[in-house]
Design a protein around this motif. Sequence first.
Motif, PDB file in Angstrom:
ATOM      1  N   LEU A 410       0.781  -1.007  -0.056  1.00 10.44           N
ATOM      2  CA  LEU A 410      -0.044  -0.055  -0.120  1.00 10.44           C
ATOM      3  C   LEU A 410       0.747   1.446  -0.064  1.00 10.44           C
ATOM      4  O   LEU A 410       0.441   2.306  -0.631  1.00 10.44           O
ATOM      5  CB  LEU A 410      -0.918  -0.114   1.262  1.00 10.44           C
ATOM      6  N   LEU A 411       1.959   1.098   0.542  1.00 11.71           N
ATOM      7  CA  LEU A 411       2.832   2.368   0.709  1.00 11.71           C
ATOM      8  C   LEU A 411       3.627   2.520  -0.677  1.00 11.71           C
ATOM      9  O   LEU A 411       3.921   3.485  -1.132  1.00 11.71           O
ATOM     10  CB  LEU A 411       3.894   2.124   1.637  1.00 11.71           C
ATOM     11  N   THR A 412       3.820   1.346  -1.218  1.00 10.12           N
ATOM     12  CA  THR A 412       4.513   1.661  -2.867  1.00 10.12           C
ATOM     13  C   THR A 412       3.366   1.501  -3.981  1.00 10.12           C
ATOM     14  O   THR A 412       3.962   1.636  -5.383  1.00 10.12           O
ATOM     15  CB  THR A 412       5.517   0.478  -2.984  1.00 10.12           C
TER      16      THR A 412
ATOM     17  N   ASP B 179      10.701   0.675  -5.451  1.00  9.51           N
ATOM     18  CA  ASP B 179       9.710   0.917  -6.647  1.00  9.51           C
ATOM     19  C   ASP B 179       9.543  -0.534  -7.470  1.00  9.51           C
ATOM     20  O   ASP B 179      10.595  -0.963  -7.735  1.00  9.51           O
ATOM     21  CB  ASP B 179      10.380   1.990  -7.616  1.00  9.51           C
ATOM     22  N   ALA B 180       8.299  -1.008  -7.632  1.00 12.69           N
ATOM     23  CA  ALA B 180       8.027  -2.139  -8.109  1.00 12.69           C
ATOM     24  C   ALA B 180       8.658  -2.386  -9.639  1.00 12.69           C
ATOM     25  O   ALA B 180       8.852  -3.303  -9.965  1.00 12.69           O
ATOM     26  CB  ALA B 180       6.517  -2.440  -8.016  1.00 12.69           C
ATOM     27  N   THR B 263      16.589  -6.479  -1.358  1.00 12.39           N
ATOM     28  CA  THR B 263      15.229  -6.072  -1.193  1.00 12.39           C
ATOM     29  C   THR B 263      14.363  -6.895  -0.259  1.00 12.39           C
ATOM     30  O   THR B 263      13.197  -6.553   0.093  1.00 12.39           O
ATOM     31  CB  THR B 263      14.409  -6.076  -2.637  1.00 12.39           C
ATOM     32  N   GLY B 264      14.932  -7.987   0.174  1.00 16.50           N
ATOM     33  CA  GLY B 264      14.121  -8.973   1.067  1.00 16.50           C
ATOM     34  C   GLY B 264      12.996  -9.448   0.236  1.00 16.50           C
ATOM     35  O   GLY B 264      11.994 -10.139   0.757  1.00 16.50           O
ATOM     36  N   GLY B 265      12.912  -9.315  -1.132  1.00 14.63           N
ATOM     37  CA  GLY B 265      11.872  -9.804  -1.904  1.00 14.63           C
ATOM     38  C   GLY B 265      10.847  -8.856  -2.330  1.00 14.63           C
ATOM     39  O   GLY B 265      10.000  -9.083  -3.149  1.00 14.63           O
ATOM     40  N   GLY B 269       6.807  -8.210  -2.619  1.00 11.95           N
ATOM     41  CA  GLY B 269       6.894  -9.279  -3.359  1.00 11.95           C
ATOM     42  C   GLY B 269       7.359  -8.926  -5.037  1.00 11.95           C
ATOM     43  O   GLY B 269       7.523 -10.049  -5.608  1.00 11.95           O
ATOM     44  N   ALA B 270       7.542  -7.957  -5.254  1.00 15.64           N
ATOM     45  CA  ALA B 270       8.021  -7.366  -6.597  1.00 15.64           C
ATOM     46  C   ALA B 270       9.259  -7.955  -7.039  1.00 15.64           C
ATOM     47  O   ALA B 270       9.460  -8.162  -7.983  1.00 15.64           O
ATOM     48  CB  ALA B 270       8.131  -5.929  -6.534  1.00 15.64           C
ATOM     49  N   THR B 271      10.127  -8.633  -6.130  1.00 17.17           N
ATOM     50  CA  THR B 271      11.376  -9.080  -6.544  1.00 17.17           C
ATOM     51  C   THR B 271      11.692 -10.405  -5.848  1.00 17.17           C
ATOM     52  O   THR B 271      12.705 -10.962  -5.938  1.00 17.17           O
ATOM     53  CB  THR B 271      12.736  -7.953  -6.025  1.00 17.17           C
TER      54      THR B 271
END
Lengths: 430, 317
Positions: A410-412, B179-180, B263-265, B269-271
């Motif tokens: 939600l933050l991103t 940033d995703a 990023t820790g993933g 969850g984007a990475t």
Amino acid sequence: MTQQGHGRLRRLGVLAAAPALGALTLAACGGGDDNASASGSGGAADSFTFAFENASGGAENPWLILAEEYSEEIGVEIETNPLPPDSYGLTMRTQLQGGNAPTLMMFAPGSGQSSSVIPLAEAGYLEPLGEEAASLVPEGSESQFGIDGEIYAQPTSLIPVGVTWNVGAAEEAGVEYPEDFDAYLEACQSLADQGKSMAVIAGAVPPNPGLMAMAISATRVYAETPDFNDQLAAGDASFAESEGWQDTLETIVEMNEAGCFQPGAPGAGFDGITQGITQGTSLSAFLPGTAANELANATPGLELDTRAFPPADGDPYLLASPNYVLSINADAEEAQKEAALDFLNWMSENAERVTEVQGGVPITGPGENLNPTYEPVRDLLESGDYAPLPNQGWPNPSVYGALATGAQGLLTGQGDVQSVLEAMDEAYSQ
Amino acid sequence: MTATTGTPQDTSPVVRGAAAGAGGGRLFRSRRARPLISHGRWWWALPAVLMVVLIHYLATAGGALYAFTDWSGVGDFNFIGLENFRRIFADPAMIGSLTNTLFLAFGFLIATNVVGLVLALALNRTLKTRYLLRVLFFMPVVLSPLAVSYVWKFIFDFNGPLNGVLGWVGMEPQLWLADANLALWAVLVVMAWQTTGMVMVIYLAGLATVPTEIEEAAALDGAGNWRRFRHITLPSIRPSVAIASTLMLLQGLRVFDQVMALTGGGPAGATETLATQVYKETFALSNFGFGAALALLLTLIMLVFAVLQQAATKDRS
């Protein structure tokens, strides 16, 4: 017999001797254990082992301090084993299954975390505790400390979780703690104009946005529906259909849009919280009360206290629960168990000292010696206007994982409120 | 042919000691001609084979069995058939992890091989400073992936040097790792930056085997740089291409360290990759059965791609 025949026999003898020697050695080791058991029977052992989480890795860990004080006072040696939090649950599960776990272990109440106590009690790895431990369990929370009428975990002190408020920085910025959420959003704007932020979060570390969501849920969900977790368990409620949980996550979206967080918040780590709070560029953070205490103790001149997150309307409400409990290994020798139980009894007899060292609130409620950090929430603690950490009542760690990751999203700008709540429902049903 | 002139590869009856009527010299001849490892001694390797089977394959197969259970890491478990695999393919987060894994694997394969080959060609012969530059380009390879990732994390930080540079040229700072749309590329950059030196060395070894005479002859015949590379250099280094591409593909498929450190993933969850999901599901969320299913899937994917890749780079000449 020929010479060749003698040679064969000799080789066979050597081959037979090796395993025989090994077996004898093992038998000797086994015999040693038996003797140790025997010598320990009939009374408490004069030492036992104790494992616990140690996030900072320093010698100021409360469990270390308490173990040392106990050893000095009683004369029983406690062999401590501080472990990093990220692998603690896994280490304990592995050791319990391998039969080499310590006698006394620190866990979290309930089932919602990787180091939660209930799955281990259900698997038979923990020793039931006595009446003294049972008397410390907060009323209505028995299911988070035991099963089938037995208590397997002794709570130590209440840890309030809310907003850690930087009093000095707030005075400097001319901002008072907001009474409601509208005032909170206004303060965000005012602080942004000064180049400061209302809150600092570790957006890159999901557990922090997750803790923030839980702290907000205190007024949005648990103030009106204290038995929401029971309704979930009974199948009478779901996260996706809960207006309270929808409000909770909408609140995070509104805070983000109003610029309540520090610049670069989605990519910040815990070091961002430390810097923001200690340097006064941010006025608040979402931390357990104990962490706020540690931060204040480590930074001379820093004045922090704990507040409840402002309600949308209605009265303030707080989260407070014994976040750490102690349990005894069912496989330990009787003498060791007895020694560990003596230590637990000593802790309940010295609750005030335990609370002081841990930086929490006495399990029996706030007394005269309440830590000044919790003075702003004294009324809430005294009147019982608080709920335990919600994830303690959830059935597995995946639910909190879904909340934490969802709040980060939600933050991103990834996902929406409804998809986060549906992911939590999905995780709950696993 | 006589036994004394036979080679271990020679399988004639005399060499194998089976020739009739060899007389008194038969034993001597057959002993000299016996291969180093001959028929009848295969069991010498048996202890090692048994150890590998027991410790590696049997243990792995035992672990794979949990992929069909609902084990939580403690207590009993039930066999639930293919339910874990159904969950994997029904969960958008897991599909996202699979997509990310493939993106990183193939991005890594292409980036490291293209840049590594260009560097190897540039530093192969003529440049005077080539030995120094080779060392400089290879240096990141010897560093710990975690250490490298933490350095890059600082570089990518919102208040870090990269955004500082952007600020100097009047551009807006970016949330590189939060940033995703950017985070996965950032991870790929770090992975490629650290490993390109390794690929460069593999290609340098391959280029050392390219005969200079042929290249010179082609040049005299009027072949340009590109044609010489296309028709002489590239076919000559085909084994290096096979090795470098296989290694990079497998390394890309199992990427873990860089993702966890950078990023820790996240964000949200984007990475996330299959390897990080295996870790989280198994050890952080106590879903051992589900984690084992993910691990099995990752193993199968790596196996399939390794076989396909070997087939694609096979020397058919």
